[in-house]
Each structure stands twice: as C-alpha cells, then as structure tokens.
Design a protein around this motif. Structure first.
Motif, PDB file in Angstrom:
ATOM      1  N   HIS A 255       1.136  -1.252  -0.153  1.00 49.35           N
ATOM      2  CA  HIS A 255      -0.282   0.010  -0.127  1.00 49.35           C
ATOM      3  C   HIS A 255       1.183   1.494  -0.009  1.00 49.35           C
ATOM      4  O   HIS A 255       0.805   2.109  -1.214  1.00 49.35           O
ATOM      5  N   VAL A 256       1.587   0.987   0.468  1.00 52.14           N
ATOM      6  CA  VAL A 256       2.110   2.791   0.855  1.00 52.14           C
ATOM      7  C   VAL A 256       3.887   3.043  -0.129  1.00 52.14           C
ATOM      8  O   VAL A 256       3.596   3.547  -0.473  1.00 52.14           O
ATOM      9  N   LEU A 257       3.613   1.711  -0.688  1.00 57.35           N
ATOM     10  CA  LEU A 257       5.331   1.731  -1.958  1.00 57.35           C
ATOM     11  C   LEU A 257       4.383   2.118  -3.509  1.00 57.35           C
ATOM     12  O   LEU A 257       4.553   2.694  -4.746  1.00 57.35           O
ATOM     13  N   MET A 258       3.009   0.862  -3.135  1.00 56.51           N
ATOM     14  CA  MET A 258       2.611   1.581  -4.612  1.00 56.51           C
ATOM     15  C   MET A 258       1.455   1.677  -4.578  1.00 56.51           C
ATOM     16  O   MET A 258       0.667   2.661  -5.758  1.00 56.51           O
ATOM     17  N   GLU A 259       0.429   2.040  -3.768  1.00 56.41           N
ATOM     18  CA  GLU A 259      -0.718   2.223  -3.861  1.00 56.41           C
ATOM     19  C   GLU A 259      -0.541   4.409  -3.574  1.00 56.41           C
ATOM     20  O   GLU A 259      -1.257   4.973  -4.285  1.00 56.41           O
ATOM     21  N   VAL A 260      -0.324   5.050  -2.668  1.00 53.22           N
ATOM     22  CA  VAL A 260       0.221   6.542  -2.172  1.00 53.22           C
ATOM     23  C   VAL A 260       0.629   6.773  -2.930  1.00 53.22           C
ATOM     24  O   VAL A 260       1.834   6.366  -3.586  1.00 53.22           O
ATOM     25  N   GLU A 261       0.154   7.620  -3.575  1.00 53.05           N
ATOM     26  CA  GLU A 261       0.926   8.447  -5.107  1.00 53.05           C
ATOM     27  C   GLU A 261       0.861  10.597  -4.659  1.00 53.05           C
ATOM     28  O   GLU A 261      -0.235  10.673  -4.709  1.00 53.05           O
ATOM     29  N   VAL A 262       2.106  11.018  -4.904  1.00 58.41           N
ATOM     30  CA  VAL A 262       1.979  11.881  -4.192  1.00 58.41           C
ATOM     31  C   VAL A 262       1.929  13.044  -5.372  1.00 58.41           C
ATOM     32  O   VAL A 262       2.685  12.666  -6.853  1.00 58.41           O
ATOM     33  N   VAL A 263       0.129  13.332  -6.028  1.00 58.55           N
ATOM     34  CA  VAL A 263       0.579  14.193  -7.644  1.00 58.55           C
ATOM     35  C   VAL A 263       1.225  15.583  -7.387  1.00 58.55           C
ATOM     36  O   VAL A 263       1.371  16.387  -8.480  1.00 58.55           O
ATOM     37  N   GLU A 264       1.155  16.147  -6.522  1.00 62.77           N
ATOM     38  CA  GLU A 264       1.470  17.749  -6.460  1.00 62.77           C
ATOM     39  C   GLU A 264       2.489  18.221  -5.206  1.00 62.77           C
ATOM     40  O   GLU A 264       1.789  17.261  -4.206  1.00 62.77           O
ATOM     41  N   GLY A 265       3.195  18.934  -5.314  1.00 65.48           N
ATOM     42  CA  GLY A 265       4.197  19.562  -4.035  1.00 65.48           C
ATOM     43  C   GLY A 265       5.279  19.687  -4.357  1.00 65.48           C
ATOM     44  O   GLY A 265       5.616  20.016  -5.774  1.00 65.48           O
ATOM     45  N   VAL A 266       6.435  19.626  -3.454  1.00 67.06           N
ATOM     46  CA  VAL A 266       7.293  20.201  -3.815  1.00 67.06           C
ATOM     47  C   VAL A 266       8.570  18.487  -2.851  1.00 67.06           C
ATOM     48  O   VAL A 266       7.714  18.566  -1.745  1.00 67.06           O
ATOM     49  N   LEU A 267       9.691  18.752  -3.864  1.00 70.45           N
ATOM     50  CA  LEU A 267      10.738  17.804  -2.771  1.00 70.45           C
ATOM     51  C   LEU A 267      11.576  18.804  -2.009  1.00 70.45           C
ATOM     52  O   LEU A 267      12.213  19.083  -2.733  1.00 70.45           O
ATOM     53  N   LYS A 268      11.907  18.670  -1.059  1.00 69.69           N
ATOM     54  CA  LYS A 268      13.060  19.681  -0.376  1.00 69.69           C
ATOM     55  C   LYS A 268      14.217  19.050   0.267  1.00 69.69           C
ATOM     56  O   LYS A 268      14.077  17.767   0.445  1.00 69.69           O
TER      57      LYS A 268
END
Length: 134
Positions: free
Chosen positions: A88-101
C-alpha cells in the motif's frame, strides 16, 4: 510520484556532502491513493532494497503510514498482512502535487544548509538543477 520512487531519489546539488542528499522531504499539496494489484513476491523483494526509515518517515508525513513498524519484521516474506501494508505504502500512495525539499549541510559554503526545492507536478518530480546548483 509513488513512495517507491521517492525512496530512490537523492539531491545532487553541488556541495552536498556524499550521502547527504537523502532522503528528500515531501511537502505534498495533493496526494491520492490508487488501487494497484497486490504482488507479494515483488513486494517481498523490495523490502530489503528500500531505505526503511526514509519510507516510514515519508509515509508518516503524508498520513499513510498504515501501521508500518519502525523496521521490517522477521520472516516478512511469509506475512501477507505485513506485505500488504508495505505494498500500500510503496505502490498505492501517490504524491500528485507538491515539492521535494533538500535541506542538508553542505561543504565549503557560507551557508550551513542548502534549501533546494524540486517541484512535483502531475506525479512527476522535476529533479533538474540550475547551472549554479551543479
């Protein structure tokens, strides 16, 4: 951007100490969960390859830790409940918009910490550096 992808990304900004550009912090403005077919063999093969602490921290920051333990459990390959949580955590949760800091100590610079941001747009992180960052 799936958390599996995030777990492999590192900053290569000039001056960042070796190994210092990982993990990048996620600041998400849109996160979605997609159903992905569960593949226990793939998930079991990925567990020893991911940086576990970074995965747990990223999932926690997005509100999707899904009861992941602080470290992989013994004999995880045989525990379907554990593998489903990891999947679930590796494959199903997806960040669509945001930033990597990227906020890491850097060498030979008047500033003690670099504060680069890499945008995530439509699920794709843009890791391109400007000329002064390379």
């Amino acid at each position: 951007m799936k958390l599996l992808t995030h777990n492999m990304l590192t900053s290569h900004v000039r001056g960042v100490k070796p190994g210092g550009g990982f993990p990048l912090r996620i600041q998400a403005t849109e996160v979605k969960v997609n159903n992905v077919d569960f593949n226990p063999e793939f998930t079991a093969r990925m567990v020893p390859k991911v940086e576990w602490v970074a995965l747990v921290e990223a999932a926690e920051s997005l509100g999707h830790r899904s009861d992941l333990p602080p470290e992989p459990i013994p004999d995880f390959e045989k525990n379907e409940d554990f593998l489903r949580k990891v999947h679930h955590v590796l494959m199903e949760v997806e960040v669509v918009e945001g930033v990597l800091k990227c906020e890491f100590p850097i060498t030979k610079c008047e500033f003690p910490i670099t504060k680069c941001e890499f945008p995530i747009t439509k699920g794709i992180p843009n890791m391109l550096l400007s000329e002064e960052e390379t």
